[in-house]
Each structure stands twice: as structure tokens, then as C-alpha cells.
Write a protein that holds these residues in place. Structure first.
Motif, PDB file in Angstrom:
ATOM      1  N   THR A  64      -9.122  -0.299   0.267  1.00 28.98           N
ATOM      2  CA  THR A  64      -8.595   0.213  -0.997  1.00 28.98           C
ATOM      3  C   THR A  64      -7.347  -0.588  -1.383  1.00 28.98           C
ATOM      4  OG1 THR A  64      -7.144   1.800   0.081  1.00 28.98           O
ATOM      5  CG2 THR A  64      -9.376   2.555  -0.436  1.00 28.98           C
TER       6      THR A  64
ATOM      7  N   GLU B 158      -4.448   0.246   0.784  1.00 28.70           N
ATOM      8  CA  GLU B 158      -4.505  -0.388   2.111  1.00 28.70           C
ATOM      9  C   GLU B 158      -4.077  -1.853   2.031  1.00 28.70           C
ATOM     10  OE1 GLU B 158      -7.941   1.944   4.627  1.00 28.70           O
ATOM     11  OE2 GLU B 158      -8.610   0.576   3.081  1.00 28.70           O
ATOM     12  N   VAL B 159      -4.461  -2.520   0.939  1.00 31.51           N
ATOM     13  CA  VAL B 159      -4.079  -3.928   0.786  1.00 31.51           C
ATOM     14  C   VAL B 159      -2.561  -4.041   0.633  1.00 31.51           C
ATOM     15  CG1 VAL B 159      -4.274  -5.958  -0.705  1.00 31.51           C
ATOM     16  CG2 VAL B 159      -6.309  -4.637  -0.141  1.00 31.51           C
TER      17      VAL B 159
ATOM     18  N   ALA C  33      -0.422  -2.045   1.874  1.00 32.18           N
ATOM     19  CA  ALA C  33       0.159  -1.727   3.193  1.00 32.18           C
ATOM     20  C   ALA C  33       0.152  -2.924   4.139  1.00 32.18           C
ATOM     21  CB  ALA C  33      -0.594  -0.556   3.817  1.00 32.18           C
ATOM     22  N   ILE C  34      -0.716  -3.899   3.878  1.00 34.71           N
ATOM     23  CA  ILE C  34      -0.762  -5.096   4.729  1.00 34.71           C
ATOM     24  C   ILE C  34       0.618  -5.778   4.751  1.00 34.71           C
ATOM     25  CG2 ILE C  34      -1.731  -7.444   4.862  1.00 34.71           C
ATOM     26  CD1 ILE C  34      -4.412  -6.223   3.962  1.00 34.71           C
TER      27      ILE C  34
ATOM     28  N   THR D 106       2.734  -4.985   7.715  1.00 35.03           N
ATOM     29  CA  THR D 106       2.180  -5.244   9.047  1.00 35.03           C
ATOM     30  C   THR D 106       3.161  -5.976   9.962  1.00 35.03           C
ATOM     31  OG1 THR D 106       0.022  -5.426   7.998  1.00 35.03           O
ATOM     32  CG2 THR D 106       0.166  -6.184  10.255  1.00 35.03           C
ATOM     33  N   GLY D 107       3.695  -7.081   9.473  1.00 35.96           N
ATOM     34  CA  GLY D 107       4.617  -7.856  10.295  1.00 35.96           C
ATOM     35  C   GLY D 107       5.911  -7.118  10.544  1.00 35.96           C
TER      36      GLY D 107
ATOM     37  N   ALA E 228       6.544  -3.952  10.658  1.00 36.90           N
ATOM     38  CA  ALA E 228       6.432  -2.769  11.531  1.00 36.90           C
ATOM     39  C   ALA E 228       6.424  -3.158  13.007  1.00 36.90           C
ATOM     40  CB  ALA E 228       5.172  -1.988  11.184  1.00 36.90           C
TER      41      ALA E 228
ATOM     42  N   LEU F 146       1.885   1.929  11.390  1.00 35.24           N
ATOM     43  CA  LEU F 146       2.782   2.128  10.255  1.00 35.24           C
ATOM     44  C   LEU F 146       3.289   3.560  10.287  1.00 35.24           C
ATOM     45  CD1 LEU F 146       1.033   0.313   7.250  1.00 35.24           C
ATOM     46  CD2 LEU F 146       2.697  -0.576   8.864  1.00 35.24           C
TER      47      LEU F 146
ATOM     48  N   TRP G 263       4.681   4.011   4.718  1.00 36.46           N
ATOM     49  CA  TRP G 263       3.743   4.469   3.682  1.00 36.46           C
ATOM     50  C   TRP G 263       4.482   4.927   2.426  1.00 36.46           C
ATOM     51  CZ3 TRP G 263      -0.975   2.925   3.555  1.00 36.46           C
ATOM     52  CH2 TRP G 263      -1.649   2.636   4.745  1.00 36.46           C
TER      53      TRP G 263
ATOM     54  N   LEU H  63      -1.264  -7.572  -5.048  1.00 34.64           N
ATOM     55  CA  LEU H  63      -0.719  -8.545  -4.103  1.00 34.64           C
ATOM     56  C   LEU H  63       0.796  -8.671  -4.255  1.00 34.64           C
ATOM     57  CD1 LEU H  63      -3.442 -11.359  -4.182  1.00 34.64           C
ATOM     58  CD2 LEU H  63      -3.171  -9.501  -2.549  1.00 34.64           C
TER      59      LEU H  63
ATOM     60  N   MET I 153       2.154  -5.865  -2.449  1.00 33.11           N
ATOM     61  CA  MET I 153       2.069  -6.177  -1.024  1.00 33.11           C
ATOM     62  C   MET I 153       3.250  -7.054  -0.595  1.00 33.11           C
ATOM     63  SD  MET I 153      -1.050  -8.006   0.995  1.00 33.11           S
ATOM     64  CE  MET I 153      -0.727  -9.687   0.578  1.00 33.11           C
TER      65      MET I 153
ATOM     66  N   GLN J  19       7.075  -5.863   1.785  1.00 29.24           N
ATOM     67  CA  GLN J  19       7.553  -6.661   2.924  1.00 29.24           C
ATOM     68  C   GLN J  19       9.094  -6.698   2.929  1.00 29.24           C
ATOM     69  OE1 GLN J  19       5.314 -10.358   2.994  1.00 29.24           O
ATOM     70  NE2 GLN J  19       6.590 -11.140   4.657  1.00 29.24           N
TER      71      GLN J  19
END
Lengths: 274, 268
Positions: free
Chosen positions: B100, B103-104, B106-107, B110-111, B113, B119, B124, B156, B159, B163
Motif C-alpha cells: 500500500t 507501507e511504501v 514507511a520504507i 527502515t534505515g 529505525a 517500526l 508510524w 516517494l 517516503m 527519513q
């Protein structure tokens, strides 16, 4: 139906289906289903040469696993951008090499006058004859798989989306990707000796494809892929036990039917605005 | 004294025997927004990729957020990438996995966290905050793959923002978008720069895609610097002629620029 005979077989079907279904969620997600065939043939080549050197029974797992891991590491080392080839092209080259090695080994059996029955069973699997020791091995591989998914859940989500993107957000892609390839080797090799090289491919691809058509989201897709894999394994075995039809063929056809049903269900949901 | 977010000296990148970039000097001060302009094959994307170590240089020095990118080992490079948001030119091809839009986004966490850590709720919250802020709430639960090109770009961008980067590198964020979505992205970048003071380096080859906040421009052609400096000084008709031929000229509207056909008298 003799439950004492069928209990380990049914459990093996469920575990093999669930673990390969879960793994398939990632492999299909990354559009590299060829990885399954490549690793399975590497394992076959390893087992063939292990048998040529006199290994038998469960000890064949050692050369099979070693060859599968070696092929996985090779896949991990080859950077598609540097090699200027799509990953599926790289996998295709490796797959043909592994298949060539496996058949070379099989040819050597007749040269040395050794029976190759045990190794040929690997191609088709021997699910109907598996024992509890095989099941525990498969459970151990599934537990390692679950531990990997839990540990690298978000990193794998990023890699699934795009490896470049994952690297750009600070994921150690080489590390996680190599670990994933090793995990795939372990799961596929352990299940391979019971389920067989041909059936494992359908359990890898079909449940994952069906899941992606039924649900949305990363977690739900993995969960449903594992559940559909387990259902294919269990359902196929039950149908086979009740009808005396060949087990492998029934499981493959059942998992393929699941894809068709999921595609239809997905379309219906979409039409209703879901 | 203003610290440099990007400091490049004698950078040389080759591919086989072909030189992709040969850049003597570029300094992007912290808080500035720069545009890298040039025709196709000018080396714009390669330069941005060099800044996050996705492309390796054969010579020269490139320091990003005071880190020597090309001398960093993999772990240190990974840590630097967590401080820099990079948006690739090609929209991620998408996978068979039905991710979804949320979710994209939330990527991007990733680094930050950390490895093997899930996460947390705060992550979130940040994801939802940027989804709301970029006007993506109505598509957050939809599949990323079915979003329009503009919505995907915004996803994007969200996203990248979750970060919490110190430097934002954007490779053609308006490529293949219609005028409506191009303006949406340009205005969002202006807003982000104004509110966060983030250092931005933006690659584009359309003058219309340069946001007002980008007061500096680096013009590349065949990997070499053609000009650099304040946008108003650099974007002169002579430069446009050298870049795109004699048929086009530059038109200024407020603090925005656009390319227009040259009329017979020589102006737009």
C-alpha cells in the motif's frame, strides 16, 4: 486411512506448503521465481555428486545444502547492474549450469555402474514415504525462516519494493539479501528432499501469486501465501489419500486451481469497488 | 561560516572508456537548494548517485554532510545514507507484492529505525504525519502500483521526508508528469524548503520544473560543467542556445523560468 502412516505425511505437507508459500511471497514479490528452480537444481547437483562419493540417505542433505548455498551466494555476488543483465537472466545461466552438472553426475552413475534410484527420487520427491525425522527437519527450517522474517521484516519490505531504494534509505542490502538467499537455499533444500524439485516450484509460486490477488499489504500477503501453501499441501495429500491419485500431481493442480480461484475472487472484489 | 552539505573537488566518473563526469569544483552550502540542469546524458543523475555512493568515482573527492563518500566502508556508507534522502529518477518498478502507499512511505523509516528493530508507534505517527501533510490520506490504503504517476511521486517524496533527512537529493521528480502534477510537486518542494530549511539538490532538464527555492544552478553537458551560480545570472539566452539549440530561449516569470520558442525578432 491409516493415521499412523499418514500423520507425518500430512504434517510434512502442511509445513512444506507453509514454509515454501511464505518464501514464495518474497520470491514472487521480487519477480524472481527462477531462483527456486536454480537453487533446487543446485541442491540436486550437490546430492548427485554426494551420492557418487558414496553418501546415502539423510547425509545427502549436506552436499545438497552446500551446493544450494554456493549457488545462492553466487547469485548474491553478481550485481545485475555490473553484469548488465537482468537478475532472471543471471538465474537462467546459473540454473542451466546447475542442471548440466546434475545430469553430468547422473550420467556418471552408469559409467561407474552405481544405482541412481535414490538421487532420481529427489526429482519427484517422496512425500508419501516421509518420516517424523524428516518432518522435524522441515519444522526446524521453518522456524529459522520465521526468525528471519521477524528480524528483517521491514528491511525485506524495502528490498521487495526496490533494492536501489532500500540501499538509499540506509538498508545494508548486501547483508540482508545474502542472508535471504541462504535462507531460501536452506528452506528449499530441506523441503526438496521430501517434496521433490518439481512440486516445490509450484508451492513456491502459486500460493504467493494467489495471495497477492486476494489481499493487499505486505504482512497479509505473506500470511495468506503461507496459509494457501499449507492448504495446497494438506488438501493435495488428503485428496491423494482418498482417491489414490499421484500426490505430487494433485498438489500442483490444487495450488494452480487456487491461483485461478483467487484471480476470479480478486476481480469480483475489484468490481464491487473493494 | 556556512558549512557545506556537498563539497566536490576534481570528481571523475567513467564507464568503460567513456567519461561520465569530470567536475572540478562544486560546493552546496547547508540550507541551499540547487538545481542540476542539462540535456539527456549530461551526467546529472550520475552526479546525484555519486553523492550517496551508488556510483563510484575513479578520482577526486566528494564529501557529503562532511563524510568522504568514496572512502566510506559499507557500514559507514549505510549510516550516511540514513541522513540523506535520495529519490531515483525511475519510479520504483513496483513488485508483485501488493504494497500500500502507506507501507511504501514507511520504507523511509527502515534505515533510521535500525537493523532488526520493528517500526515503533512514533515511526508510524511520522509516516501518517507526512501522508497527511502531502495530501495523500485518501490514497494511503490503496495499492502503490495503481496510483497515478503524480501520486506515486508524492508518495516517494513522503517516503523521503519520513527519513528526516539532512539532505534531499531528487532525480527528476517531475519527469513524465502533466502540468498539474508538475506544479503540485514544485510547490510542495518550495513549501518543504521554506518550512524545514532542508538542503535540496534537484536534477531536471525542464526549466519549468525548477522551484522558486532553487536559487542556484549547475549546468552540465557531457559530464562537464557549463556554468554554475545564481539561477538569474546563469539562465541567459546564450546558455540556453548552447544547451538546446537556436530555436529556444528562456523566459522569466517572477522567480520561475520556462523555455519558449524564439520568435523571428530573436526573443520569446
Amino acid at each position: 486411512m491409516d493415521l499412523l502412516f499418514w500423520a507425518p505425511v500430512l504434517c510434512a505437507g502442511v509445513v512444506a506448503g507453509a514454509s515454501t508459500g511464505l518464501l514464495g511471497g518474497y520470491i514472487v514479490g521480487m519477480r524472481i521465481p527462477f531462483l527456486g528452480i536454480c537453487v533446487a537444481h543446485a541442491a540436486l547437483a550437490g546430492a548427485v555428486f554426494g551420492a557418487l562419493f558414496g553418501l546415502t540417505g539423510p547425509s545427502l542433505l549436506i552436499p545438497a545444502l552446500a551446493a544450494a548455498c554456493l549457488s545462492a551466494v553466487l547469485v548474491g555476488l553478481i550485481d545485475p547492474q555490473t553484469a548488465r543483465a537482468d537478475i532472471n537472466v543471471v538465474l537462467g545461466i546459473l540454473f542451466s549450469l546447475m542442471m548440466g552438472l546434475a545430469f553430468l553426475g547422473l550420467g556418471l552413475f552408469s559409467v561407474y555402474g552405481v544405482s541412481d534410484n535414490e538421487v532420481r527420487n529427489l526429482l519427484w520427491g517422496s512425500l508419501a514415504f516421509c518420516r517424523w525425522s524428516d518432518v522435524w527437519l522441515m519444522v526446524a527450517a521453518a522456524v529459522i525462516e520465521l526468525a528471519f522474517v521477524a528480524a528483517f521484516y521491514k528491511e525485506m519490505r524495502a528490498i521487495l519494493f526496490s533494492r536501489t531504494c532500500a540501499a538509499a534509505v540506509g538498508v545494508h542490502v548486501t547483508l540482508v539479501w545474502t542472508l535471504f538467499l541462504l535462507l531460501a537455499s536452506l528452506v528449499l533444500t530441506v523441503n526438496f528432499q521430501t517434496v521433490g524439485g518439481l512440486m516445490i516450484y509450484s508451492l513456491l509460486a502459486n500460493p504467493a501469486v494467489a495471495a497477492a490477488r486476494l489481499v493487499r499489504g505486505y504482512g497479509p500477503t505473506l500470511l495468506v501465501a503461507a496459509a494457501l501453501g499449507a492448504a495446497s499441501g494438506l488438501g493435495g495429500l488428503l485428496i491423494s489419500a482418498l482417491t489414490d491419485l499421484p500426490t505430487g500431481a494433485v498438489i500442483v493442480i490444487l495450488s494452480s486451481l487456487l491461483v485461478a480461484v483467487a484471480a476470479l475472487a480478486g476481480r469480483l472484489v475489484n468490481r464491487r469497488g473493494g | 561560516m556556512t558549512t557545506a552539505a556537498i563539497d566536490i573537488e576534481g570528481l571523475r566518473v567513467v564507464h568503460g572508456d567513456r567519461s561520465l563526469i569530470s567536475l572540478d569544483r562544486l560546493t552546496v552550502a547547508a540550507g541551499q537548494a540547487w538545481t542540476i540542469l542539462g540535456p539527456n546524458g549530461a551526467g546529472k543523475s550520475t552526479l546525484v548517485k555519486c553523492c550517496v555512493g551508488l556510483v563510484r568515482a575513479v578520482a577526486g573527492d566528494i564529501r557529503v554532510l562532511d563524510e568522504p563518500v568514496h572512502r566510506l566502508r559499507s557500514v559507514a556508507l549505510t549510516q550516511l545514507r540514513r541522513r540523506v534522502a535520495y529519490l531515483a529518477q525511475v519510479l520504483a518498478p513496483g513488485s508483485e507484492m501488493p504494497l500500500t502507499a502507506r507501507e511504501v512511505v514507511a520504507i523511509g523509516r527502515t534505515g533510521r529505525a535500525g537493523l532488526c528493530r520493528p517500526l515503533r508507534r512514533a515511526d508510524w505517527h511520522l509516516v501518517d504525519h507526512w501522508i497527511d501533510r502531502l495530501g495523500l490520506a485518501h490514497v494511503a490504503r490503496r495499492l502503490y502500483a495503481v496510483l497515478s504517476g503524480g501520486e506515486q511521486r508524492k508518495t516517494l517524496l513522503a517516503m523521503a521526508m519520513v527519513q528526516q533527512p539532512e539532505l534531499l537529493l531528487l532525480d527528476e521528480p517531475t519527469a513524465n508528469l502533466d502540468a498539474y502534477w508538475r506544479e503540485q510537486i514544485v510547490q510542495t518542494l518550495d513549501q518543504l524548503h521554506q518550512e524545514t530549511g532542508l538542503t535540496i539538490m534537484l536534477v531536471c532538464h525542464d526549466l519549468e520544473a525548477i522551484p522558486c527555492c532553487a536559487r542556484h544552478v549547475l549546468v552540465l553537458r557531457e559530464g562537464r560543467m557549463l556554468a554554475q551560480g545564481p539561477v538569474g545570472e546563469v539562465l541567459q539566452p546564450e546558455l540556453i542556445e548552447r544547451l538546446y539549440g537556436t530555436g529556444l530561449t528562456v523566459v522569466r516569470r517572477g522567480s520561475r523560468y520556462l523555455l519558449a520558442p524564439r520568435t523571428q525578432g530573436g526573443t520569446a
